[in-house]
Write a protein that holds these residues in place. Structure first.
Motif, short mmCIF file in Angstrom:
data_model
loop_
_atom_site.label_atom_id
_atom_site.label_comp_id
_atom_site.label_asym_id
_atom_site.label_seq_id
_atom_site.Cartn_x
_atom_site.Cartn_y
_atom_site.Cartn_z
N PHE A 2 7.77 9.52 -1.50
CA PHE A 2 7.25 8.41 -0.69
C PHE A 2 5.73 8.53 -0.71
N GLU A 3 5.07 7.54 -1.26
CA GLU A 3 3.62 7.61 -1.49
C GLU A 3 2.90 6.43 -0.86
N ARG A 4 1.86 6.74 -0.13
CA ARG A 4 0.94 5.71 0.33
C ARG A 4 -0.33 5.86 -0.51
N PHE A 5 -0.98 4.75 -0.80
CA PHE A 5 -2.12 4.78 -1.70
C PHE A 5 -3.21 3.80 -1.26
N ARG A 6 -4.37 3.99 -1.87
CA ARG A 6 -5.49 3.05 -1.75
C ARG A 6 -5.83 2.56 -3.14
N VAL A 7 -6.29 1.34 -3.22
CA VAL A 7 -6.83 0.83 -4.48
C VAL A 7 -8.31 1.23 -4.49
N VAL A 8 -8.74 1.91 -5.56
CA VAL A 8 -10.11 2.42 -5.61
C VAL A 8 -10.96 1.76 -6.71
N TRP A 9 -10.32 1.06 -7.66
CA TRP A 9 -11.09 0.45 -8.75
C TRP A 9 -10.29 -0.66 -9.38
N ASP A 66 6.49 13.89 -16.28
CA ASP A 66 5.33 13.83 -15.38
C ASP A 66 5.54 14.75 -14.19
N GLU A 67 4.44 15.23 -13.66
CA GLU A 67 4.50 15.97 -12.41
C GLU A 67 4.52 14.99 -11.25
N VAL A 68 5.06 15.43 -10.14
CA VAL A 68 5.01 14.63 -8.92
C VAL A 68 3.54 14.52 -8.52
N PRO A 69 3.10 13.35 -8.06
CA PRO A 69 1.69 13.22 -7.69
C PRO A 69 1.31 14.14 -6.54
N ARG A 70 0.03 14.33 -6.38
CA ARG A 70 -0.49 15.09 -5.25
C ARG A 70 -1.51 14.22 -4.54
N ILE A 71 -1.83 14.57 -3.33
CA ILE A 71 -2.84 13.81 -2.60
C ILE A 71 -4.14 13.87 -3.37
N GLY A 72 -4.75 12.72 -3.56
CA GLY A 72 -5.98 12.62 -4.33
C GLY A 72 -5.76 12.25 -5.78
N ARG A 120 0.82 -1.21 0.00
CA ARG A 120 0.00 0.00 0.00
C ARG A 120 0.86 1.26 0.00
N ALA A 121 2.09 1.11 -0.48
CA ALA A 121 3.00 2.25 -0.60
C ALA A 121 3.98 1.98 -1.72
N THR A 122 4.54 3.06 -2.23
CA THR A 122 5.57 2.95 -3.25
C THR A 122 6.49 4.16 -3.15
N ILE A 142 -7.02 0.94 -10.42
CA ILE A 142 -6.79 2.37 -10.25
C ILE A 142 -6.42 2.60 -8.80
N ILE A 143 -5.34 3.34 -8.62
CA ILE A 143 -4.78 3.67 -7.30
C ILE A 143 -4.98 5.16 -7.07
N ARG A 144 -5.22 5.52 -5.81
CA ARG A 144 -5.35 6.94 -5.46
C ARG A 144 -4.37 7.28 -4.34
N SER A 145 -3.60 8.34 -4.52
CA SER A 145 -2.62 8.76 -3.52
C SER A 145 -3.32 9.32 -2.30
N VAL A 146 -2.95 8.82 -1.12
CA VAL A 146 -3.56 9.30 0.13
C VAL A 146 -2.55 9.96 1.06
N GLU A 147 -1.27 9.73 0.82
CA GLU A 147 -0.23 10.37 1.63
C GLU A 147 1.03 10.47 0.79
N LEU A 148 1.64 11.63 0.82
CA LEU A 148 2.87 11.87 0.05
C LEU A 148 3.84 12.67 0.87
N ARG A 149 5.12 12.38 0.69
CA ARG A 149 6.15 13.23 1.25
C ARG A 149 7.40 13.08 0.41
N LEU A 150 8.24 14.10 0.46
CA LEU A 150 9.53 14.05 -0.20
C LEU A 150 10.60 13.84 0.85
#
Length: 167
Positions: free
Chosen positions: A154-161, A74-80, A60-62, A95-103
């Motif tokens: 550093f990205e945490r995500f949820r699977v949404v679809w 590409d741009e760095v992802p944003r929350i959501g 649940r992270a990458t 489909i994955i959705r970013s829920v937490e990000l940090r550099l």
């Protein structure tokens, strides 16, 4: 990895998947209408292996180098933000959705993040060993040398679809 490279993503199949998701989850899409279509890793085998960890719920992270986003344009992802994850053959799967990000830099990874990445034995030591190897390999393939001081997303995500895989 001694595996064939990932195949190009099926952009049309990804567009259809996005349309299905948008119809079912219009508020999420309205909040963040852009998406990327990509895969985990740099080989067919690694893409499939990491996607399997996501599908099983252990991953649940990458993490990815900021330089790799820049190299792709590409741009760095944003929350959501959303991304459609494909298998190693380029077939859109989830489909994955970013829920937490940090550099941060390499040394800023912690045991909790390593466990959330869901790879190897889930330890920080294995995360460091395998990511060091990976980033050295992909940076060399781009004609540059990787440094532990480089910025990492550093990205945490949820699977949404699709819903059968959603968290």
């Amino acid at each position: 990895m001694t595996s064939s490279p990932v195949r190009p993503v099926d952009v049309e199949a990804a567009r259809r998947m996005w349309e299905e998701y948008a119809a079912a989850c219009p508020q999420a899409v309205a909040a963040c209408p852009e998406y990327t279509v990509e895969h985990f890793g740099d080989s067919e085998r690694l893409a499939d292996e990491l996607l399997a960890h996501v599908l099983s719920g252990t991953k649940r992270a990458t993490s990815e180098l900021v330089a790799d986003f820049v190299a792709r344009g590409d741009e760095v992802p944003r929350i959501g933000s959303h991304w459609i994850a494909c298998d190693g053959r380029g077939v859109p799967t989830i489909i994955i959705r970013s829920v937490e990000l940090r550099l941060g830099d390499f040394a800023s990874a912690d045991p909790a993040f390593a466990a959330d990445e869901g790879e190897d034995d889930l330890s920080l030591a294995s995360w460091q060993r395998e990511h060091r190897r990976y980033w050295m390999r992909v940076s060399a393939a781009q004609g540059r040398q990787w440094s532990e001081d480089e910025e990492i997303v550093f990205e945490r995500f949820r699977v949404v679809w699709p819903l059968q895989h959603a968290d």
